[in-house]
Design a protein around this motif. Structure first.
Motif, PDB file in Angstrom:
ATOM      1  N   ASP A   1     -18.166  -4.687 -13.225  1.00  0.00           N
ATOM      2  CA  ASP A   1     -17.892  -4.010 -11.958  1.00  0.00           C
ATOM      3  C   ASP A   1     -19.093  -3.201 -11.476  1.00  0.00           C
ATOM      4  O   ASP A   1     -19.145  -2.790 -10.329  1.00  0.00           O
ATOM      5  CB  ASP A   1     -16.690  -3.073 -12.100  1.00  0.00           C
TER       6      ASP A   1
ATOM      7  N   HIS B   1     -11.061   3.577 -19.622  1.00  0.00           N
ATOM      8  CA  HIS B   1     -10.911   2.209 -19.153  1.00  0.00           C
ATOM      9  C   HIS B   1      -9.892   2.162 -18.016  1.00  0.00           C
ATOM     10  O   HIS B   1      -8.790   2.703 -18.141  1.00  0.00           O
ATOM     11  CB  HIS B   1     -10.470   1.289 -20.287  1.00  0.00           C
TER      12      HIS B   1
ATOM     13  N   THR C   1     -14.949   1.735 -17.269  1.00  0.00           N
ATOM     14  CA  THR C   1     -14.883   0.755 -16.195  1.00  0.00           C
ATOM     15  C   THR C   1     -14.375   1.514 -14.985  1.00  0.00           C
ATOM     16  O   THR C   1     -13.457   2.323 -15.091  1.00  0.00           O
ATOM     17  CB  THR C   1     -13.904  -0.387 -16.522  1.00  0.00           C
TER      18      THR C   1
ATOM     19  N   SER D   1     -17.152  -3.822 -18.187  1.00  0.00           N
ATOM     20  CA  SER D   1     -17.049  -5.027 -17.358  1.00  0.00           C
ATOM     21  C   SER D   1     -18.251  -5.084 -16.449  1.00  0.00           C
ATOM     22  O   SER D   1     -19.139  -4.241 -16.499  1.00  0.00           O
ATOM     23  CB  SER D   1     -15.757  -5.014 -16.529  1.00  0.00           C
TER      24      SER D   1
END
Length: 693
Positions: free
Chosen positions: A538, A485, A509, A536
């Motif tokens: 992204d 992460h 992420t 996420s």
């Protein structure tokens, strides 16, 4: 081929294939029972030949489970059919389970089925169900076993008056059931007054099974008194006997209650309550540990291990349940109090106090760190280091000594990288599960993971790759799941150089600046992956790589975002069609039964399902959408018709995709079809229903 099989043999075979198993018929309902029970097609067996049909019909109609009005109507119509001997199919019915759809057809079933011996009654009656006239119909049968069920699901849309009338109908029929020998109640069932009064007068009732919840919920209404006053009753089973004993410590039973009729536990462990001596009758000398003082240390070590919940049946097994149990204050109080009993207990029990330290604040964390740093013995006792996310900890708190027996790590206390600095060279650590957070400037070296041959699950936040030229291809041979992460530069490269033969899941992420770093990792390990997790949105960045093209064998894609994304990540659109992806899992798309779903939530589901329809050819193998958030199943037909969840399930079903909850239970009910409205229109309908209910 079956022509030579005698009728009695074939009939026995068909009976085994066509009858509803007892485990299915008697299972207490869950919230998913109504819409998530698998559909049965065993009746197709009767289509083989006329002989199979004639021999199999009695077995097919031996038991029935009815959940809707349509099912009740269809059963009445079918059970009227006579065979060549003039016997109606309803005469074969011996077991009847009614979960809903109470109406005139329900009464007709009882009136035409005199042979019912086992009756299952669900008491979560909906708004449009009716038990009018049911009492008289119930009086026409005389079952020997009765199962009473109350669902743990939402009851907000059930009618209190309708439910009370069902209690009255069953209670009014009880005096007529002279053959009733056994009653079983579900874990959350509550006896109402109409059911209690007849219990003391049932002439054949011998056995009743309930939980402590049922017994405790009705103690003031005299349900136990009614049962104990019945001379025919021989066994009152409390299935969760431990809860009963704990509850009875504060509510002593009257001396007039014969303890010999009450049994605690289940199966071979069921024991008469009278075999448990009253608290005030226990000899204080028996409580003394002096009688056990001659036991050797290894036996006492085991006893204290179980008493303090510091390990399970297998001494080296630390599972999720044990870690969760160690978060409780009373468990840690026991571990502390054991040390106060004697010097010997202090010596033997110290390891359990430090095995899973209870860290509730920053001061406690700093204290534990200081203590284990000052003593190699205490450091060797630590097996689990866990700190809840909501506990504040000072920055850069670390333990600068190797915890060589650590099995699980989930803490912001820096431990993982300290092994590389302080652990004996070449000595492995039995760490199996680890989660650590690093600052963006912390250097993470491949060498740091070379001493964890047992590590299966690793989650890291932050950090940056360091000393990448120092390659350790044999590091982490057992790693199954890796999650990074907010990784810093070259964090993927730290693991790209390792072989990782057992890696099956990757979660991450990443910003666009790290795209090449990720490609390096996926180019080597992507084909091994079965699960891919995105933390996420992204992944919608234009320069993001076509991740699915590097992971041809993943069967599950997890999107761990706060809400259902407005669309799938763009790499689904840009990638080639993926032939293996079977499941999409979302962490928190709330599926509410009532008005709680906002217009924004409805819009998100509309957009998502529309996206799936347009790009279905990109993920042709997709068969399930799973939500890990709260999933309110409809408990009966009325809620099913007005539920927003029903609309989502139908829309996905039209695309050949099943909707599933966090346990993997799939929505299987698609009849009767609800009114086909827009989801926004259905949401308004649900709002009206909540006002009426």
């Amino acid at each position: 081929m079956t022509e030579s099989v005698p009728d009695d043999v074939l009939e026995y075979i068909l009976h085994y294939a066509l009858t509803i198993p007892s485990e299915t018929f008697e299972a207490w309902r869950t919230p998913a029972t109504f819409a998530g029970s698998p559909r049965s097609n065993v009746s197709n067996i009767l289509l083989v030949s006329r002989r199979w049909h004639n021999l199999g019909v009695p077995s097919l109609y031996e038991a029935a489970i009815l959940r809707t009005v349509d099912q009740g109507r269809a059963f009445v119509q079918s059970s009227r059919i006579m065979n060549e001997r003039g016997v109606r199919r309803s005469h074969y019915l011996r077991r009847l389970r009614i979960e809903g759809g109470y109406n005139t057809h329900t009464k007709m079933i009882f009136e035409k089925s005199p042979g019912i011996t086992t009756l299952f009654v669900a008491f979560d009656i909906s708004l449009d169900d009716s038990s009018a006239g049911l009492k008289r119909a119930l009086q026409t049968v005389n079952p020997s076993r009765l199962l009473l069920d109350s669902s743990p699901g939402s009851h907000a849309l059930a009618s209190a008056s309708n439910t009370q009338s069902l209690y009255a109908a069953v209670g009014g029929a009880l005096p007529c059931w002279t053959k009733l020998k056994r009653i079983d109640t579900s874990p959350l069932f509550i006896f109402r007054t109409p059911l209690i009064t007849p219990l003391s007068h049932l002439p054949a009732l011998e056995y009743i099974s309930m939980t402590n919840f049922t017994a405790a919920s009705n103690i003031e209404q005299g349900v136990l008194d009614a049962l104990l006053d019945n001379d025919a009753v021989k066994v009152i089973q409390i299935r969760d006997g431990t809860n009963w004993l704990r509850w009875r410590e504060t509510r002593p039973v009257s001396n007039t209650h014969p303890r010999g009729k009450i049994f605690l536990g289940e199966g071979i462990n069921m024991t008469p309550w009278q075999d448990f001596p009253p608290q005030d009758a226990i000899d204080p000398a028996m409580r003394s540990l002096a009688l056990l003082s001659n036991l050797p240390d290894d036996i006492w070590t085991r006893i204290l291990g179980f008493a303090t919940h510091a390990h399970g049946y297998n001494y080296f097994d630390v599972d999720d349940a044990l870690v969760d149990l160690s978060k409780k204050v009373h468990v840690n109080s026991t571990r502390t109090n054991v040390l106060l009993v004697s010097k010997r207990f202090h010596r033997l029990g110290l390891r359990y106090l430090y095995a899973i330290p209870h860290i509730t604040n920053d001061q406690a964390a700093a204290g534990i760190a200081a203590q284990v740093e000052s003593s190699k013995e205490l450091a060797s006792f630590v097996r689990v280091l866990y700190v809840r996310d909501e506990v504040f900890l000072r920055p850069n708190l670390c333990i600068r000594t190797p915890l060589m027996n650590l099995v699980r790590l989930n803490a912001r206390i820096q431990v993982l990288l300290e092994f590389d600095k302080h652990a004996p060279t070449g000595k492995p650590v039995p760490l199996q599960w680890a989660s650590q957070t690093f600052s963006p400037t912390t250097g993470v070296k491949p060498r740091a993971f070379s001493i964890f041959p047992c590590l299966r699950h690793l989650t890291l936040s932050g950090g940056k790759g360091d000393e990448l030229s120092d390659v350790y291809p044999d590091a982490l041979p057992c790693l199954e799941s890796l999650k990074l992460h907010n990784p810093g530069p070259s964090m993927f490269s730290v693991f790209a150089s390792m072989d990782l033969p057992n890696l099956r899941e990757l979660g991450f992420t990443a910003a666009k600046d790290e795209a090449s770093d990720l490609v390096e990792f996926l180019d080597k390990h992507g084909a091994k992956l079965e699960t891919l997790s995105l933390a996420s949105a992204d992944a919608t960045l234009p320069k993001y790589p076509a991740v699915l093209d590097y992971c041809p064998n993943i069967t599950e894609l997890r999107v761990d975002c706060p809400e259902l994304p407005l669309s799938m990540p763009m790499f689904v659109v840009s990638a080639a069609p993926h032939r293996a992806l079977k499941r999409l899992t979302f962490s928190n798309p709330a599926l509410w039964i009532r008005e709680y779903l906002t217009s924004e939530g409805v819009k998100r589901w509309d957009t998502f399902i529309g996206f799936l329809g347009v790009h279905r050819h990109k993920i042709p193998a997709l068969e399930e959408v799973r939500t890990l958030s709260r999933f309110e199943w409809p408990i009966h037909e009325y809620v099913y018709r007005v539920s927003f969840t029903t609309s989502v399930a139908f829309d996905l079903h039209e695309l050949g995709i099943a909707l599933a909850d966090k346990d993997g239970t799939r929505w299987t009910r698609f009849r009767p079809e609800p009114h086909r409205q827009t989801r926004r229109g259905r949401r308004n309908t649900v709002g009206l229903a909540s006002l009426r209910g």
